[in-house]
Scaffold this motif. Structure first.
Motif, PDB file in Angstrom:
ATOM      1  N   GLU A 115       0.249   3.699  -2.938  1.00 23.82           N
ATOM      2  CA  GLU A 115      -1.024   4.407  -2.797  1.00 23.82           C
ATOM      3  C   GLU A 115      -0.922   5.523  -1.768  1.00 23.82           C
ATOM      4  O   GLU A 115      -1.432   6.626  -1.978  1.00 23.82           O
ATOM      5  CB  GLU A 115      -2.111   3.403  -2.395  1.00 23.82           C
ATOM      6  CG  GLU A 115      -3.496   4.020  -2.272  1.00 23.82           C
ATOM      7  CD  GLU A 115      -4.551   2.997  -1.861  1.00 23.82           C
ATOM      8  OE1 GLU A 115      -5.645   3.410  -1.464  1.00 23.82           O
ATOM      9  OE2 GLU A 115      -4.254   1.779  -1.953  1.00 23.82           O
ATOM     10  N   ARG A 164      -1.299   9.509  -2.515  1.00 24.15           N
ATOM     11  CA  ARG A 164      -2.326  10.249  -1.782  1.00 24.15           C
ATOM     12  C   ARG A 164      -1.752  11.499  -1.118  1.00 24.15           C
ATOM     13  O   ARG A 164      -2.387  12.557  -1.097  1.00 24.15           O
ATOM     14  CB  ARG A 164      -2.977   9.341  -0.739  1.00 24.15           C
ATOM     15  CG  ARG A 164      -4.143   9.994  -0.016  1.00 24.15           C
ATOM     16  CD  ARG A 164      -4.880   8.997   0.865  1.00 24.15           C
ATOM     17  NE  ARG A 164      -4.033   8.446   1.914  1.00 24.15           N
ATOM     18  CZ  ARG A 164      -3.595   7.196   1.947  1.00 24.15           C
ATOM     19  NH1 ARG A 164      -3.907   6.352   0.974  1.00 24.15           N
ATOM     20  NH2 ARG A 164      -2.836   6.771   2.944  1.00 24.15           N
ATOM     21  N   ASP A 213       0.810  -1.225   0.000  1.00 23.58           N
ATOM     22  CA  ASP A 213       0.000   0.000   0.000  1.00 23.58           C
ATOM     23  C   ASP A 213       0.844   1.277   0.000  1.00 23.58           C
ATOM     24  O   ASP A 213       0.291   2.371   0.051  1.00 23.58           O
ATOM     25  CB  ASP A 213      -0.919   0.013   1.215  1.00 23.58           C
ATOM     26  CG  ASP A 213      -0.130   0.025   2.534  1.00 23.58           C
ATOM     27  OD1 ASP A 213       1.013  -0.498   2.545  1.00 23.58           O
ATOM     28  OD2 ASP A 213      -0.641   0.556   3.528  1.00 23.58           O
TER      29      ASP A 213
END
Length: 466
Positions: free
Chosen positions: A209, A213, A206
């Motif tokens: 991501e 973000r 993750d």
């Protein structure tokens, strides 16, 4: 005109001093904010570079004008001196800002000079302008708002020459370089793209991501122009070298740098009070400090040698060398090997004065000081084919590679590394090759090495080194 320029120069000098003092007091505290500080540094460097360009552009028209005019000839020398001093102050401001940037990059890279040296490239260009600046500030603001990432702009450093921005994540083992690209959309918004790689992208599924973000940026699918393609290939190559650097650090014993900071602080304190000071810190190594204005600009080295002789130190210029802290300001190659002044183990006032150049710190050492220090510790030194050191003693061997040798020698020259204490620690490691040697908690840097402890293999308990 010359009087007006002098007033501007006086204000500029005060601003340079204030910049050095404020950051020296701020560095290392919880109040240090990478993003806000770097934006200020960017504006300081950008102004200085623009002003330097203007002064140089006006030089030829000004000379033509003076040749046509017969009046005011007596004012021209003063005018030229004032302009030359202003140019020197502008270069000083750029140097101070980039030394601060070096300290930020070092702290982000966990003060690992081997990793920093790997990414050192000499940079000669000025700061970019246009949408590139907006993309950089976008990255800094995003990192500032996040508790997960910290970023340093490589254009504000001398020690890091790969990529546009250096980013460290909370789950990253080391920072990674990224190439930043920006594009203005038809609606006026700014699209920022980052090209680069971190080990955490593979370890944590993750992480990519989270990264996208926070920064609102990702690797673009569109192709770059020729220059962009070359830059992205360079970042890709450096990513591989970064992984290699992490593994190579375990191939050799890492030298422990122990500094004579108490002696350095003593001579710097006297220099801050307006005196010249000299101290023999250990056999073969002496430190000198003096206010810059107290040294004869035409013969500064002779002034230092005279001070050493007055201190009754038997230092022959043919057998001893001399190295000054002034060299840290203009020798970019040292920025990747020598710990930045802001990170030195000294009070903030001392670091500020050195960063600004108000006082000069000089190391005077015997050229054979390292070999003599190891000999006194019972260790022999032989140079390897790769310009490293083979250290032999107590029936054991240890290898320092070429970079570690460079780090030790440069540390002795410019940042108070003690050959005697380093040699003593090597001797301890050779005497106890199968045991882990650590420092006792909250141990003073000047505490004797005998206070070090090691784990007793028989009992498993920590015992003092005998």
């Amino acid at each position: 005109m010359a009087a007006g320029i002098s007033r501007v120069n006086g204000l500029m000098r005060a601003e340079n001093m204030l910049l050095a003092a404020q950051v020296a007091h701020l560095f290392g505290t919880q109040e240090l904010r990478f993003g806000a500080l770097q934006m200020d540094l960017w504006h300081a460097v950008s102004f200085a570079e623009h002003r330097l360009s203007t002064l140089r552009r006006r030089r030829t028209p000004r000379n033509r004008t003076w040749k046509r005019r017969r009046c005011g000839r007596e004012l021209r020398p003063a005018h030229l001196r004032a302009l030359e001093y202003q140019e020197r102050l502008l270069k000083e401001r750029i140097s101070i800002a980039k030394q601060i940037g070096d300290a930020l990059a070092w702290s982000l890279a966990r003060n690992d000079p081997r990793y920093i040296k790997l990414h050192h490239r000499r940079r000669s260009h000025t700061l970019p302008s246009g949408s590139a600046v907006d993309s950089y500030f976008h990255i800094l603001e995003a990192a500032e708002k996040s508790s997960e990432y910290a970023a340093v702009l490589t254009d504000l450093t001398r020690c890091w020459g790969v990529g546009d921005v250096l980013i460290l994540g909370s789950r990253w083992p080391v920072p990674s370089s990224f190439e930043a690209k920006a594009r203005r959309e038809s609606n006026g918004s700014l699209s920022v793209f980052l090209h680069g790689h971190s080990a955490a992208f593979q370890v944590y599924p993750d992480e990519m991501e989270r990264f996208a973000r926070v920064f609102g940026a990702k690797v673009p699918s569109a192709t770059f122009d020729d220059r962009g393609t070359r830059q992205t290939k360079e970042v890709d190559a450096e990513t591989k070298r970064s992984f290699d650097a992490l593994t190579s650090t375990f191939r050799y014993a890492t030298p422990v740098l122990r500094g004579n900071w108490r002696s350095v602080q003593g001579v710097l304190s006297r220099a801050l009070s307006g005196q010249k000071a000299c101290d023999l810190a250990e056999p073969g190594v002496a430190y000198v400090a003096a206010p810059l204005i107290s040294l004869d600009p035409s013969t500064p080295r002779e002034s230092i040698w005279e001070l050493v002789r007055r201190a009754e130190i038997d230092a022959n210029p043919n057998e001893w060398g001399m190295w000054s802290s002034v060299e840290l300001a203009y020798r970019d190659e040292l920025s990747a090997v020598v710990t930045p002044v802001l990170a030195w183990n000294l009070p903030a006032a001392h670091r500020a004065a050195l960063l600004f150049g108000d006082i000069v710190f000089v190391t005077v050492a015997r050229l054979t000081v390292w070999r003599e220090a190891f000999r006194r510790a019972g260790v022999t030194v032989d140079r390897t084919e790769e310009d490293g050191w083979m250290l032999t003693g107590f029936g054991q061997e240890m290898v320092f590679d070429a970079f570690d040798v460079e780090r030790l020698v440069a540390g002795m020259m410019y940042s108070a590394t003690s050959p005697q204490r380093a040699a003593e620690f090597v001797a301890i490691q050779l005497r106890h090759p199968d045991q882990i040697v650590v420092q006792r908690y909250r141990r003073s840097a000047d505490e004797p090495l005998e206070s070090l402890v090691h784990r007793d293999p028989a009992t498993g308990k920590w015992r003092p080194i005998e």
